[in-house]
Motif scaffolding. Structure first.
Motif, PDB file in Angstrom:
ATOM      1  N   ALA A 212      -4.137   0.802  -2.556  1.00  0.00           N
ATOM      2  CA  ALA A 212      -5.424   1.399  -2.000  1.00  0.00           C
ATOM      3  C   ALA A 212      -5.490   1.878  -0.849  1.00  0.00           C
ATOM      4  O   ALA A 212      -5.847   3.104  -0.583  1.00  0.00           O
ATOM      5  CB  ALA A 212      -6.475   0.758  -2.356  1.00  0.00           C
ATOM      6  N   ALA A 213      -4.815   1.236   0.085  1.00  0.00           N
ATOM      7  CA  ALA A 213      -4.650   1.783   1.592  1.00  0.00           C
ATOM      8  C   ALA A 213      -3.667   2.921   2.066  1.00  0.00           C
ATOM      9  O   ALA A 213      -3.908   3.475   3.107  1.00  0.00           O
ATOM     10  CB  ALA A 213      -4.630   0.369   2.420  1.00  0.00           C
ATOM     11  N   ALA A 214      -3.063   3.256   0.970  1.00  0.00           N
ATOM     12  CA  ALA A 214      -1.977   4.321   1.128  1.00  0.00           C
ATOM     13  C   ALA A 214      -1.845   5.005  -0.103  1.00  0.00           C
ATOM     14  O   ALA A 214      -0.516   5.147  -0.519  1.00  0.00           O
ATOM     15  CB  ALA A 214      -0.572   3.795   2.036  1.00  0.00           C
ATOM     16  N   PRO A 215      -2.801   5.515  -0.717  1.00  0.00           N
ATOM     17  CA  PRO A 215      -2.715   6.150  -1.940  1.00  0.00           C
ATOM     18  C   PRO A 215      -1.757   7.164  -2.067  1.00  0.00           C
ATOM     19  O   PRO A 215      -1.285   7.411  -3.340  1.00  0.00           O
ATOM     20  CB  PRO A 215      -4.217   6.705  -2.232  1.00  0.00           C
ATOM     21  N   GLY A 216      -1.239   8.005  -1.201  1.00  0.00           N
ATOM     22  CA  GLY A 216      -0.468   9.034  -1.350  1.00  0.00           C
ATOM     23  C   GLY A 216       1.132   8.555  -1.057  1.00  0.00           C
ATOM     24  O   GLY A 216       1.977   9.589  -1.061  1.00  0.00           O
ATOM     25  N   ALA A 217       1.260   7.463  -0.776  1.00  0.00           N
ATOM     26  CA  ALA A 217       2.808   7.182  -0.138  1.00  0.00           C
ATOM     27  C   ALA A 217       3.629   6.734  -1.342  1.00  0.00           C
ATOM     28  O   ALA A 217       3.118   6.581  -2.380  1.00  0.00           O
ATOM     29  CB  ALA A 217       2.615   6.092   0.670  1.00  0.00           C
ATOM     30  N   TRP A 218       4.944   7.164  -1.320  1.00  0.00           N
ATOM     31  CA  TRP A 218       5.769   6.670  -2.278  1.00  0.00           C
ATOM     32  C   TRP A 218       5.792   5.062  -2.380  1.00  0.00           C
ATOM     33  O   TRP A 218       5.670   4.445  -1.286  1.00  0.00           O
ATOM     34  CB  TRP A 218       7.399   7.059  -1.901  1.00  0.00           C
ATOM     35  N   ARG A 219       5.760   4.656  -3.474  1.00  0.00           N
ATOM     36  CA  ARG A 219       5.847   3.241  -3.815  1.00  0.00           C
ATOM     37  C   ARG A 219       7.171   2.677  -4.358  1.00  0.00           C
ATOM     38  O   ARG A 219       7.424   2.894  -5.347  1.00  0.00           O
ATOM     39  CB  ARG A 219       4.691   2.535  -4.763  1.00  0.00           C
ATOM     40  N   ILE A 220       7.937   1.696  -3.392  1.00  0.00           N
ATOM     41  CA  ILE A 220       9.192   1.473  -3.658  1.00  0.00           C
ATOM     42  C   ILE A 220       9.374   0.074  -3.736  1.00  0.00           C
ATOM     43  O   ILE A 220       9.136  -0.406  -2.498  1.00  0.00           O
ATOM     44  CB  ILE A 220      10.037   2.109  -2.523  1.00  0.00           C
ATOM     45  N   VAL A 221       9.669  -0.680  -5.000  1.00  0.00           N
ATOM     46  CA  VAL A 221       9.804  -1.927  -4.799  1.00  0.00           C
ATOM     47  C   VAL A 221      11.114  -2.332  -4.305  1.00  0.00           C
ATOM     48  O   VAL A 221      12.244  -1.714  -4.476  1.00  0.00           O
ATOM     49  CB  VAL A 221       9.949  -2.431  -6.342  1.00  0.00           C
ATOM     50  N   GLU A 222      11.166  -3.403  -3.694  1.00  0.00           N
ATOM     51  CA  GLU A 222      12.253  -4.028  -2.854  1.00  0.00           C
ATOM     52  C   GLU A 222      12.241  -5.619  -2.866  1.00  0.00           C
ATOM     53  O   GLU A 222      11.201  -6.053  -2.448  1.00  0.00           O
ATOM     54  CB  GLU A 222      12.386  -3.728  -1.526  1.00  0.00           C
ATOM     55  N   LEU A 223      12.986  -6.131  -3.322  1.00  0.00           N
ATOM     56  CA  LEU A 223      13.225  -7.676  -3.478  1.00  0.00           C
ATOM     57  C   LEU A 223      14.726  -7.993  -2.570  1.00  0.00           C
ATOM     58  O   LEU A 223      15.647  -8.207  -3.313  1.00  0.00           O
ATOM     59  CB  LEU A 223      13.165  -8.130  -4.649  1.00  0.00           C
ATOM     60  N   ASP A 224      14.520  -8.188  -1.392  1.00  0.00           N
ATOM     61  CA  ASP A 224      15.670  -8.696  -0.376  1.00  0.00           C
ATOM     62  C   ASP A 224      16.606  -9.792  -1.046  1.00  0.00           C
ATOM     63  O   ASP A 224      17.797  -9.586  -1.400  1.00  0.00           O
ATOM     64  CB  ASP A 224      15.401  -9.033   0.998  1.00  0.00           C
ATOM     65  N   GLU A 225      15.965 -10.874  -1.361  1.00  0.00           N
ATOM     66  CA  GLU A 225      16.500 -12.064  -1.958  1.00  0.00           C
ATOM     67  C   GLU A 225      15.673 -12.654  -3.019  1.00  0.00           C
ATOM     68  O   GLU A 225      14.518 -12.642  -2.647  1.00  0.00           O
ATOM     69  CB  GLU A 225      16.814 -13.023  -0.765  1.00  0.00           C
ATOM     70  N   CYS A 226      15.898 -12.762  -4.117  1.00  0.00           N
ATOM     71  CA  CYS A 226      14.876 -13.145  -5.254  1.00  0.00           C
ATOM     72  C   CYS A 226      15.230 -14.692  -5.767  1.00  0.00           C
ATOM     73  O   CYS A 226      16.210 -15.120  -5.769  1.00  0.00           O
ATOM     74  CB  CYS A 226      15.203 -11.986  -6.491  1.00  0.00           C
ATOM     75  N   ALA A 227      13.765 -14.831  -6.076  1.00  0.00           N
ATOM     76  CA  ALA A 227      14.124 -16.543  -6.652  1.00  0.00           C
ATOM     77  C   ALA A 227      14.564 -16.526  -8.068  1.00  0.00           C
ATOM     78  O   ALA A 227      14.799 -17.628  -8.396  1.00  0.00           O
ATOM     79  CB  ALA A 227      12.703 -17.150  -6.524  1.00  0.00           C
ATOM     80  N   THR A 228      14.524 -15.137  -8.706  1.00  0.00           N
ATOM     81  CA  THR A 228      14.831 -15.296 -10.188  1.00  0.00           C
ATOM     82  C   THR A 228      15.913 -14.270 -10.464  1.00  0.00           C
ATOM     83  O   THR A 228      16.314 -13.748  -9.351  1.00  0.00           O
ATOM     84  CB  THR A 228      13.636 -15.150 -11.033  1.00  0.00           C
ATOM     85  N   ASP A 229      16.354 -14.009 -11.581  1.00  0.00           N
ATOM     86  CA  ASP A 229      17.268 -12.881 -11.787  1.00  0.00           C
ATOM     87  C   ASP A 229      16.465 -11.658 -11.121  1.00  0.00           C
ATOM     88  O   ASP A 229      15.399 -11.396 -11.717  1.00  0.00           O
ATOM     89  CB  ASP A 229      17.408 -12.698 -13.299  1.00  0.00           C
ATOM     90  N   VAL A 230      17.218 -10.917 -10.266  1.00  0.00           N
ATOM     91  CA  VAL A 230      16.482  -9.584  -9.893  1.00  0.00           C
ATOM     92  C   VAL A 230      16.074  -8.597 -10.699  1.00  0.00           C
ATOM     93  O   VAL A 230      14.998  -8.074 -10.645  1.00  0.00           O
ATOM     94  CB  VAL A 230      17.304  -9.170  -8.396  1.00  0.00           C
ATOM     95  N   VAL A 231      17.113  -8.201 -11.731  1.00  0.00           N
ATOM     96  CA  VAL A 231      16.756  -7.162 -12.418  1.00  0.00           C
ATOM     97  C   VAL A 231      15.462  -7.730 -13.484  1.00  0.00           C
ATOM     98  O   VAL A 231      14.541  -6.799 -13.639  1.00  0.00           O
ATOM     99  CB  VAL A 231      17.724  -6.866 -13.453  1.00  0.00           C
TER     100      VAL A 231
END
Length: 247
Positions: A212-231
């Motif tokens: 809500a604080a940046a409604p016009g920005a691109w939203r890009i998911v990133e998980l640098d290191e994941c606790a589970t299967d990343v996909v």
């Protein structure tokens, strides 16, 4: 136009090296509409063909090589990929974000690269980690001091997780930076250094408030290191974010 959810491909870097096309296909099947590469020099023409065939947008790419190689070579590759935004994701000495003089050096570097990027029709941005957040310069987070010295065309991609780890109130930071922020890295986890990330919505991050604080920005998911299967975590992240948008 509503910007589609994206994935920073560093999240799946190991699989990208061995089965790039299969990974990109799976990302598209999950429902993501955009991807953000992390190495534009890796087969840019082939990457563009595959993403175009899958209907994946490539609005931006990270390009750490801008700080270590001839910028023209890197910018040629970014243009070949078709991205309009090129982002420096790291590489400026961390200690430069601890003093006013250091922040000024960082701004001069980025402003110079932005001038070169503009010759290719590209807009340059900078992506934070925690070390641009923890130090305070004249009472504000170092990333805010940097923003005040950047040329107007230089944007920020705020990694909301690392901003939080660095001690910022991420939604408040985004509101203060305003239109300077063109993209967000949306991630989740326990909110401490050295611990793996989780699917978005399964950690401590105030995701609705951040979006809500940046409604016009691109939203890009990133998980640098994941606790589970990343996909699988990317799929759960997409479901969570899509649910927020539908609410």
């Amino acid at each position: 136009m509503v910007k589609p959810l994206g994935v920073q491909l560093y999240s799946v870097r190991d699989r990208m090296r061995s089965e790039r096309d299969k990974v990109l296909t799976r990302i598209a099947e999950i429902g993501y509409g955009a991807v953000e590469p992390y190495d534009p020099l890796d087969d840019p023409e082939g990457f563009r063909r595959v993403t175009a065939d899958l209907g994946l947008l490539v609005p931006a790419t990270h390009a750490s090589a801008l700080l270590g190689q001839e910028p023209a070579r890197v910018l040629d590759a970014v243009a070949a990929i078709g991205a309009g935004l090129v982002i420096v994701p790291a590489g400026i000495p961390e200690e430069d974000f601890t003093t006013r003089d250091g922040v000024a050096r960082a701004a001069d570097l980025l402003n110079g690269l932005a001038e070169q990027a503009a010759r290719y029709g590209l807009r340059l941005g900078y992506h934070n980690h925690w070390w641009e957040i923890e130090p305070r310069i004249d009472g504000v987070h170092a990333i805010e001091a940097l923003a005040g010295l950047l040329a107007p065309e230089v944007f920020l991609e705020i990694d909301t997780y690392w901003a939080t780890v660095g001690g910022a109130d991420a939604p408040a930071l985004l509101r203060r930076l305003g239109d300077r922020v063109l993209a967000l890295h949306v991630k989740d986890g326990p909110g401490v250094k050295g611990e793996p990330h989780t699917a978005v919505g399964e950690g401590v991050m105030p995701v609705p408030d951040i979006l809500a604080a940046a409604p016009g920005a691109w939203r890009i998911v990133e998980l640098d290191e994941c606790a589970t299967d990343v996909v699988d975590a990317l799929a759960r992240s997409h479901a969570h974010l899509a649910g927020l948008e539908a609410a």
